[in-house]
Each structure stands twice: as structure tokens, then as C-alpha cells.
Design a protein around this motif. Structure first.
Motif, PDB file in Angstrom:
ATOM      1  N   ALA A  82       0.980  -1.397   0.318  1.00 18.28           N
ATOM      2  CA  ALA A  82       0.124   0.087  -0.120  1.00 18.28           C
ATOM      3  C   ALA A  82       0.676   1.559  -0.021  1.00 18.28           C
ATOM      4  N   ALA A  83       0.343   1.998  -0.929  1.00 17.71           N
ATOM      5  CA  ALA A  83       1.366   3.582  -0.925  1.00 17.71           C
ATOM      6  C   ALA A  83       0.016   4.670  -0.801  1.00 17.71           C
ATOM      7  N   LYS A  84      -0.304   6.217  -0.368  1.00 16.39           N
ATOM      8  CA  LYS A  84      -0.179   7.064  -0.240  1.00 16.39           C
ATOM      9  C   LYS A  84       0.984   8.195   0.098  1.00 16.39           C
ATOM     10  N   VAL A  85       0.339   9.342  -0.190  1.00 12.83           N
ATOM     11  CA  VAL A  85       1.006  10.590  -0.269  1.00 12.83           C
ATOM     12  C   VAL A  85      -0.012  11.216   1.004  1.00 12.83           C
ATOM     13  N   VAL A  86       0.265  11.738   2.297  1.00  9.52           N
ATOM     14  CA  VAL A  86       0.022  12.272   3.208  1.00  9.52           C
ATOM     15  C   VAL A  86       0.555  13.660   2.566  1.00  9.52           C
ATOM     16  N   ARG A  87       0.093  15.132   3.682  1.00  9.42           N
ATOM     17  CA  ARG A  87       0.053  16.315   3.446  1.00  9.42           C
ATOM     18  C   ARG A  87       0.133  16.869   5.092  1.00  9.42           C
ATOM     19  N   CYS A  88       1.131  17.883   5.319  1.00 10.62           N
ATOM     20  CA  CYS A  88       1.021  18.847   6.213  1.00 10.62           C
ATOM     21  C   CYS A  88       1.081  20.002   6.439  1.00 10.62           C
ATOM     22  N   ASP A  89       1.062  20.851   6.538  1.00  4.29           N
ATOM     23  CA  ASP A  89       0.943  22.249   6.610  1.00  4.29           C
ATOM     24  C   ASP A  89       2.480  22.522   6.586  1.00  4.29           C
ATOM     25  N   SER A  90       3.489  21.454   7.484  1.00  6.12           N
ATOM     26  CA  SER A  90       5.066  22.150   7.446  1.00  6.12           C
ATOM     27  C   SER A  90       5.331  20.949   8.296  1.00  6.12           C
ATOM     28  N   ALA A  91       7.129  21.018   7.803  1.00  8.19           N
ATOM     29  CA  ALA A  91       7.457  19.801   8.570  1.00  8.19           C
ATOM     30  C   ALA A  91       8.308  20.641   9.042  1.00  8.19           C
ATOM     31  N   PRO A  92       8.789  18.534   9.416  1.00 10.54           N
ATOM     32  CA  PRO A  92       9.153  19.126  11.156  1.00 10.54           C
ATOM     33  C   PRO A  92      10.737  19.837  10.669  1.00 10.54           C
ATOM     34  N   ALA A  93      10.758  20.766  12.531  1.00  9.17           N
ATOM     35  CA  ALA A  93      11.993  21.422  12.536  1.00  9.17           C
ATOM     36  C   ALA A  93      13.145  21.048  12.362  1.00  9.17           C
ATOM     37  N   ASP A  94      13.663  19.381  12.893  1.00 10.18           N
ATOM     38  CA  ASP A  94      14.836  18.602  12.209  1.00 10.18           C
ATOM     39  C   ASP A  94      15.054  18.533  11.598  1.00 10.18           C
ATOM     40  N   LEU A  95      14.622  18.503   9.810  1.00  6.77           N
ATOM     41  CA  LEU A  95      14.748  17.863   8.788  1.00  6.77           C
ATOM     42  C   LEU A  95      14.283  19.583   7.744  1.00  6.77           C
ATOM     43  N   LEU A  96      14.322  20.404   7.891  1.00  7.29           N
ATOM     44  CA  LEU A  96      14.017  21.887   6.915  1.00  7.29           C
ATOM     45  C   LEU A  96      15.310  22.400   7.630  1.00  7.29           C
ATOM     46  N   ASP A  97      16.358  22.672   7.912  1.00  5.74           N
ATOM     47  CA  ASP A  97      17.355  22.971   7.537  1.00  5.74           C
ATOM     48  C   ASP A  97      18.807  21.635   7.367  1.00  5.74           C
ATOM     49  N   ARG A  98      18.474  20.371   7.062  1.00  2.32           N
ATOM     50  CA  ARG A  98      18.992  19.536   7.115  1.00  2.32           C
ATOM     51  C   ARG A  98      19.502  19.632   5.644  1.00  2.32           C
ATOM     52  N   CYS A  99      21.231  19.230   5.238  1.00  2.00           N
ATOM     53  CA  CYS A  99      21.990  19.846   3.834  1.00  2.00           C
ATOM     54  C   CYS A  99      22.186  21.386   3.948  1.00  2.00           C
ATOM     55  N   GLY A 100      21.794  22.554   5.106  1.00  2.00           N
ATOM     56  CA  GLY A 100      21.991  22.881   4.646  1.00  2.00           C
ATOM     57  C   GLY A 100      21.145  24.638   3.816  1.00  2.00           C
ATOM     58  N   LYS A 102      17.850  24.984   4.773  1.00  2.00           N
ATOM     59  CA  LYS A 102      16.140  25.373   5.461  1.00  2.00           C
ATOM     60  C   LYS A 102      15.412  26.636   4.401  1.00  2.00           C
ATOM     61  N   THR A 103      16.119  27.465   4.006  1.00  2.00           N
ATOM     62  CA  THR A 103      15.775  28.951   2.934  1.00  2.00           C
ATOM     63  C   THR A 103      14.837  27.667   1.608  1.00  2.00           C
ATOM     64  N   ASN A 104      15.338  27.187   1.106  1.00  2.00           N
ATOM     65  CA  ASN A 104      15.412  26.732   0.420  1.00  2.00           C
ATOM     66  C   ASN A 104      13.749  25.617   0.681  1.00  2.00           C
ATOM     67  N   ASN A 105      13.538  25.334   1.478  1.00  2.00           N
ATOM     68  CA  ASN A 105      13.127  24.354   2.114  1.00  2.00           C
ATOM     69  C   ASN A 105      11.680  24.712   2.008  1.00  2.00           C
ATOM     70  N   LEU A 106      11.747  26.171   3.117  1.00  2.00           N
ATOM     71  CA  LEU A 106      10.783  26.432   3.349  1.00  2.00           C
ATOM     72  C   LEU A 106      10.022  27.193   2.285  1.00  2.00           C
ATOM     73  N   GLN A 107      10.545  27.947   0.829  1.00  2.00           N
ATOM     74  CA  GLN A 107      10.106  28.286  -0.383  1.00  2.00           C
ATOM     75  C   GLN A 107       9.216  27.092  -0.860  1.00  2.00           C
ATOM     76  N   ALA A 108      10.165  25.739  -0.962  1.00  2.00           N
ATOM     77  CA  ALA A 108       9.477  24.739  -1.607  1.00  2.00           C
ATOM     78  C   ALA A 108       8.843  24.586  -1.101  1.00  2.00           C
ATOM     79  N   ILE A 109       7.891  24.209   0.109  1.00  2.00           N
ATOM     80  CA  ILE A 109       7.092  23.871   1.003  1.00  2.00           C
ATOM     81  C   ILE A 109       5.695  24.830   0.809  1.00  2.00           C
ATOM     82  N   LYS A 110       6.410  26.476   0.563  1.00  2.00           N
ATOM     83  CA  LYS A 110       5.090  27.441   0.268  1.00  2.00           C
ATOM     84  C   LYS A 110       4.812  27.237  -1.083  1.00  2.00           C
TER      85      LYS A 110
END
Length: 213
Positions: A82-100, A102-110
Motif C-alpha cells: 500500500a502507498a499514499k501521499v500525506v500532506r502537512c502544513d509544515s515539515a518537522p523542524a529537524d528536517l528543514l535545515d538538513r543539508c543547509g 532551510k531557506t530553499n525548503n521553506l520556499q519549496a513548501i510554500k
């Protein structure tokens, strides 16, 4: 980790060889895996939001294996049912700045309208070493493999890098070297998916055995 429901057992048994003895909830366990998401990877790539649904459609029946080792069937640990796509308003804080990123991830989520994860349900032999390794947290990170896609998308121009109107280069030396690089590229229009593997370090920081919340 949990036992499969009767409805899940019906799906699981439909993936087994014809004429075989059906499995029961005493034979197998089910684990949920975050296969990937729409954040930026360690290789400056990202899945387009629409690609996650395409991956979900291709995932049913693929193997859960180890090390992306396609030549060794003995490393197979289970299968996706089984497989499904799950949506949340925001990503876990510990993932946003992984690989440096954060800015691009926040924009991508937006831009995508949320944080999206692709979840796989996998069945494994209840008494297998893989089930024990997952239970004790030894197996944690995962990575999908054997995938293919037909387009790479520029997040700055919101169009394909193959569009002549896009002046940016893909941030990967496989495509180009001395151009005005985009900050990352999006994989789009998925046409194939081969397997999902347990790994020590995955390309997608958030991909792994689903954790307790």
C-alpha cells in the motif's frame, strides 16, 4: 509495527504466487515507511509534488530490500502492498535545515502548498532478522531505487530545464558545469520505480521507518 488487518491481508495475499497457502496475521507484520518527501535532497534534487502520487501508483508490489543490491534476492526483506501521499502544513523542524537547505525548503513548501510525504506499508516475515532490526531501530533510513522520470523542472522558472526560455543550469555536473545554476532541481513525470532499500544514509534526509509521534 503491527499485525495486518483482514483487508490488508487480502491485498498481501493477492501479491503472492498463485496456488500458495495464504498468509495469516500470525505469519507477518506490517511496517510504515516514509519513502520520500518534497524536501531538497543531499544531491540538490527534489521530487515534484505531482511525482509523489505517480510514485505511489508504481510502488505496489515492489520489494523492500537492502543496499540497492539488485543482484542478491537473499537481501529482500519484504514487499510494499500500500502507498499514499500525506500532506502537512509544515515539515518537522529537524528536517528543514538538513543539508543547509532551510531557506530553499521553506520556499519549496510554500510553492507546493504544504509538506508532502510518500508513505509505503510493507509486510515482512514476523520472525525475520529484518523485523527484529526494525523493531530495535537498527534499520532506520531508507532510499527508493530503480526509478526513472522524463523531466527535470526548474524551481526558478517553474518550467522544464529543457525549455529554451529557462536560462538556468541543473545543479548536477551530469547535466552541465559552467552555467547559472538553479538552487536545486525537481524530478517530474515519473515512469518507473524498482525497489525501496534499507540504507545507512539516504539521499532524502526524511526518508526512513516512520517514527513514533
Amino acid at each position: 509495527m503491527r499485525q495486518p488487518t483482514p483487508a490488508e491481508l487480502e491485498i498481501i495475499n493477492s501479491l503472492l504466487p498463485a496456488g500458495g497457502e495464504p498468509l495469516t496475521d500470525r505469519d507477518i507484520i506490517v511496517e510504515t515507511i516514509v519513502a520520500t518527501d518534497n524536501l531538497i535532497s543531499r544531491s540538490k534534487s527534489k521530487w515534484h509534488k505531482d511525482a509523489l502520487a505517480q510514485l505511489a501508483e508504481l510502488a505496489i508490489g515492489i520489494s523492500f530490500t537492502a543496499d540497492h543490491d539488485w543482484s542478491n534476492v537473499d537481501k529482500t526483506m519484504g514487499r510494499v502492498f500500500a502507498a499514499k501521499v500525506v500532506r502537512c502544513d509544515s515539515a518537522p523542524a529537524d528536517l528543514l535545515d538538513r543539508c543547509g537547505e532551510k531557506t530553499n525548503n521553506l520556499q519549496a513548501i510554500k510553492d507546493d502548498g504544504g509538506y508532502f510525504t510518500l508513505e509505503f506499508d510493507v509486510f515482512l516475515d514476523l520472525n525475520s532478522s529484518a523485523a527484529r532490526a526494525i523493531r530495535y531501530g537498527i534499520i532506520s533510513a531508507v532510499s527508493i531505487g530503480g526509478f526513472d522520470y522524463t523531466d527535470v523542472h526548474c524551481p526558478l522558472c517553474n518550467t522544464s530545464f529543457f525549455d529554451k526560455q529557462c536560462p538556468h543550469g541543473v545543479p548536477d555536473s551530469w547535466y552541465c558545469e559552467d552555467e547559472d545554476m538553479a538552487p536545486y532541481y525537481e524530478r517530474k513525470d515519473v515512469i518507473d520505480l524498482g525497489e525501496i532499500s534499507a540504507v545507512l544514509i539516504g539521499n532524502i534526509p526524511g526518508a526512513g521507518i516512520k517514527r513514533k509521534t
